[in-house]
Design a protein around this motif. Structure first.
Motif, PDB file in Angstrom:
ATOM      1  N   TRP A  47       0.855  -1.185   0.000  1.00  0.00           N
ATOM      2  CA  TRP A  47       0.000   0.000   0.000  1.00  0.00           C
ATOM      3  C   TRP A  47       0.892   1.236   0.000  1.00  0.00           C
ATOM      4  N   SER A  48       0.361   2.303  -0.558  1.00  0.00           N
ATOM      5  CA  SER A  48       1.066   3.586  -0.520  1.00  0.00           C
ATOM      6  C   SER A  48       0.050   4.717  -0.531  1.00  0.00           C
ATOM      7  N   GLY A  49       0.297   5.694   0.326  1.00  0.00           N
ATOM      8  CA  GLY A  49      -0.518   6.902   0.356  1.00  0.00           C
ATOM      9  C   GLY A  49       0.023   7.875  -0.683  1.00  0.00           C
ATOM     10  N   ASN A  50      -0.885   8.637  -1.300  1.00  0.00           N
ATOM     11  CA  ASN A  50      -0.466   9.521  -2.378  1.00  0.00           C
ATOM     12  C   ASN A  50      -1.436  10.683  -2.498  1.00  0.00           C
ATOM     13  N   CYS A  51      -0.924  11.874  -2.392  1.00  0.00           N
ATOM     14  CA  CYS A  51      -1.719  13.087  -2.650  1.00  0.00           C
ATOM     15  C   CYS A  51      -0.882  14.030  -3.493  1.00  0.00           C
ATOM     16  N   SER A  52      -0.338  13.528  -4.584  1.00  0.00           N
ATOM     17  CA  SER A  52       0.587  14.328  -5.386  1.00  0.00           C
ATOM     18  C   SER A  52      -0.070  15.552  -6.011  1.00  0.00           C
ATOM     19  N   ASP A  53      -1.393  15.540  -6.174  1.00  0.00           N
ATOM     20  CA  ASP A  53      -2.075  16.715  -6.721  1.00  0.00           C
ATOM     21  C   ASP A  53      -2.394  17.759  -5.658  1.00  0.00           C
ATOM     22  N   TRP A  54      -2.032  17.493  -4.424  1.00  0.00           N
ATOM     23  CA  TRP A  54      -2.297  18.428  -3.327  1.00  0.00           C
ATOM     24  C   TRP A  54      -0.963  18.815  -2.693  1.00  0.00           C
ATOM     25  N   TRP A  55      -0.334  19.838  -3.264  1.00  0.00           N
ATOM     26  CA  TRP A  55       0.923  20.335  -2.700  1.00  0.00           C
ATOM     27  C   TRP A  55       0.634  20.879  -1.318  1.00  0.00           C
ATOM     28  N   GLY A  56       1.463  20.549  -0.365  1.00  0.00           N
ATOM     29  CA  GLY A  56       1.264  21.005   1.006  1.00  0.00           C
ATOM     30  C   GLY A  56       0.523  20.011   1.867  1.00  0.00           C
ATOM     31  N   PHE A  57       0.096  18.888   1.296  1.00  0.00           N
ATOM     32  CA  PHE A  57      -0.568  17.857   2.097  1.00  0.00           C
ATOM     33  C   PHE A  57       0.448  17.285   3.073  1.00  0.00           C
ATOM     34  N   LYS A  58       0.077  17.206   4.350  1.00  0.00           N
ATOM     35  CA  LYS A  58       1.000  16.761   5.398  1.00  0.00           C
ATOM     36  C   LYS A  58       0.702  15.317   5.793  1.00  0.00           C
ATOM     37  N   GLY A  59       1.010  14.423   4.874  1.00  0.00           N
ATOM     38  CA  GLY A  59       0.793  13.006   5.139  1.00  0.00           C
ATOM     39  C   GLY A  59       1.786  12.473   6.156  1.00  0.00           C
ATOM     40  N   PRO A  60       1.356  11.538   6.989  1.00  0.00           N
ATOM     41  CA  PRO A  60       2.255  10.969   8.000  1.00  0.00           C
ATOM     42  C   PRO A  60       3.244   9.983   7.387  1.00  0.00           C
ATOM     43  N   THR A  61       4.239   9.632   8.168  1.00  0.00           N
ATOM     44  CA  THR A  61       5.144   8.558   7.774  1.00  0.00           C
ATOM     45  C   THR A  61       4.858   7.376   8.688  1.00  0.00           C
ATOM     46  N   PRO A  62       4.972   6.188   8.186  1.00  0.00           N
ATOM     47  CA  PRO A  62       5.353   5.844   6.825  1.00  0.00           C
ATOM     48  C   PRO A  62       4.201   6.120   5.858  1.00  0.00           C
ATOM     49  N   HIS A  63       4.520   6.284   4.584  1.00  0.00           N
ATOM     50  CA  HIS A  63       3.493   6.487   3.573  1.00  0.00           C
ATOM     51  C   HIS A  63       3.290   5.220   2.729  1.00  0.00           C
ATOM     52  N   SER A  64       3.943   4.132   3.147  1.00  0.00           N
ATOM     53  CA  SER A  64       3.774   2.870   2.428  1.00  0.00           C
ATOM     54  C   SER A  64       4.071   1.709   3.367  1.00  0.00           C
ATOM     55  N   GLY A  65       3.643   0.524   2.942  1.00  0.00           N
ATOM     56  CA  GLY A  65       3.901  -0.656   3.751  1.00  0.00           C
ATOM     57  C   GLY A  65       3.350  -1.899   3.082  1.00  0.00           C
ATOM     58  N   ARG A  66       3.334  -2.996   3.832  1.00  0.00           N
ATOM     59  CA  ARG A  66       2.844  -4.282   3.329  1.00  0.00           C
ATOM     60  C   ARG A  66       1.944  -4.909   4.373  1.00  0.00           C
ATOM     61  N   THR A  67       0.936  -5.634   3.885  1.00  0.00           N
ATOM     62  CA  THR A  67       0.018  -6.346   4.760  1.00  0.00           C
ATOM     63  C   THR A  67      -0.291  -7.705   4.139  1.00  0.00           C
ATOM     64  N   VAL A  68      -0.890  -8.567   4.916  1.00  0.00           N
ATOM     65  CA  VAL A  68      -1.246  -9.899   4.438  1.00  0.00           C
ATOM     66  C   VAL A  68      -2.530  -9.845   3.616  1.00  0.00           C
ATOM     67  N   GLU A  69      -3.492  -9.065   4.040  1.00  0.00           N
ATOM     68  CA  GLU A  69      -4.801  -8.997   3.395  1.00  0.00           C
ATOM     69  C   GLU A  69      -4.978  -7.675   2.650  1.00  0.00           C
ATOM     70  N   ALA A  70      -5.733  -7.716   1.553  1.00  0.00           N
ATOM     71  CA  ALA A  70      -5.992  -6.509   0.768  1.00  0.00           C
ATOM     72  C   ALA A  70      -6.752  -5.464   1.583  1.00  0.00           C
ATOM     73  N   TRP A  71      -7.725  -5.896   2.386  1.00  0.00           N
ATOM     74  CA  TRP A  71      -8.509  -4.936   3.162  1.00  0.00           C
ATOM     75  C   TRP A  71      -7.637  -4.207   4.179  1.00  0.00           C
ATOM     76  N   GLU A  72      -6.614  -4.891   4.725  1.00  0.00           N
ATOM     77  CA  GLU A  72      -5.709  -4.238   5.668  1.00  0.00           C
ATOM     78  C   GLU A  72      -4.900  -3.135   4.980  1.00  0.00           C
ATOM     79  N   ALA A  73      -4.494  -3.411   3.750  1.00  0.00           N
ATOM     80  CA  ALA A  73      -3.751  -2.417   2.977  1.00  0.00           C
ATOM     81  C   ALA A  73      -4.649  -1.230   2.638  1.00  0.00           C
ATOM     82  N   ALA A  74      -5.888  -1.500   2.241  1.00  0.00           N
ATOM     83  CA  ALA A  74      -6.826  -0.418   1.939  1.00  0.00           C
ATOM     84  C   ALA A  74      -7.096   0.426   3.176  1.00  0.00           C
ATOM     85  N   LYS A  75      -7.255  -0.219   4.313  1.00  0.00           N
ATOM     86  CA  LYS A  75      -7.459   0.508   5.569  1.00  0.00           C
ATOM     87  C   LYS A  75      -6.243   1.376   5.885  1.00  0.00           C
ATOM     88  N   ALA A  76      -5.047   0.852   5.634  1.00  0.00           N
ATOM     89  CA  ALA A  76      -3.828   1.628   5.890  1.00  0.00           C
ATOM     90  C   ALA A  76      -3.788   2.891   5.034  1.00  0.00           C
TER      91      ALA A  76
END
Length: 113
Positions: A47-76
């Motif tokens: 999974w990866s978070g992305n707001c490239s069209d919103w300059w100044g967006f203050k997304g937390p870290t980490p902005h990516s990761g791995r999970t066992v289930e797809a729903w866990e990744a979507a929730k992340a």
């Protein structure tokens, strides 16, 4: 209580990858989830978070990761975006201008072409 998706999820490239999705909030792409098919951790969902069209967006870290289930990744992705919204505040109108016109289902028209 089980997790329930909050944002709009669509297949990134349904003809190519069956387990690859992008999340949208009112036309803004906020992240992506896909199954890892090539690395030593293949089979997991990336999974990866992305707001490239919103300059100044203050997304937390980490902005990516791995999970066992797809729903866990979507929730992340959704949790990442929600934390960023709390930090950043209301989305400026210039972001909507960058995204462009939306279809009736609140997806950018470029995704339909």
């Amino acid at each position: 209580m089980p997790w329930k998706r909050k944002y709009r999820w669509v297949h990134t490239a349904p003809d190519i990858a069956k387990e690859d999705w992008c999340a949208f909030h009112d036309g803004l792409c906020i992240g992506r989830v896909s199954r890892d098919l090539t690395s030593l951790k293949r089979g997991m969902f990336m999974w990866s978070g992305n707001c490239s069209d919103w300059w100044g967006f203050k997304g937390p870290t980490p902005h990516s990761g791995r999970t066992v289930e797809a729903w866990e990744a979507a929730k992340a992705v959704e949790d990442w975006y929600d934390i960023g919204l709390e930090r950043t505040g209301e989305r400026p109108s210039r972001v909507a201008e960058v995204i462009g016109p939306l279809d009736a289902d609140a997806l950018p028209r470029w995704l339909r072409d």
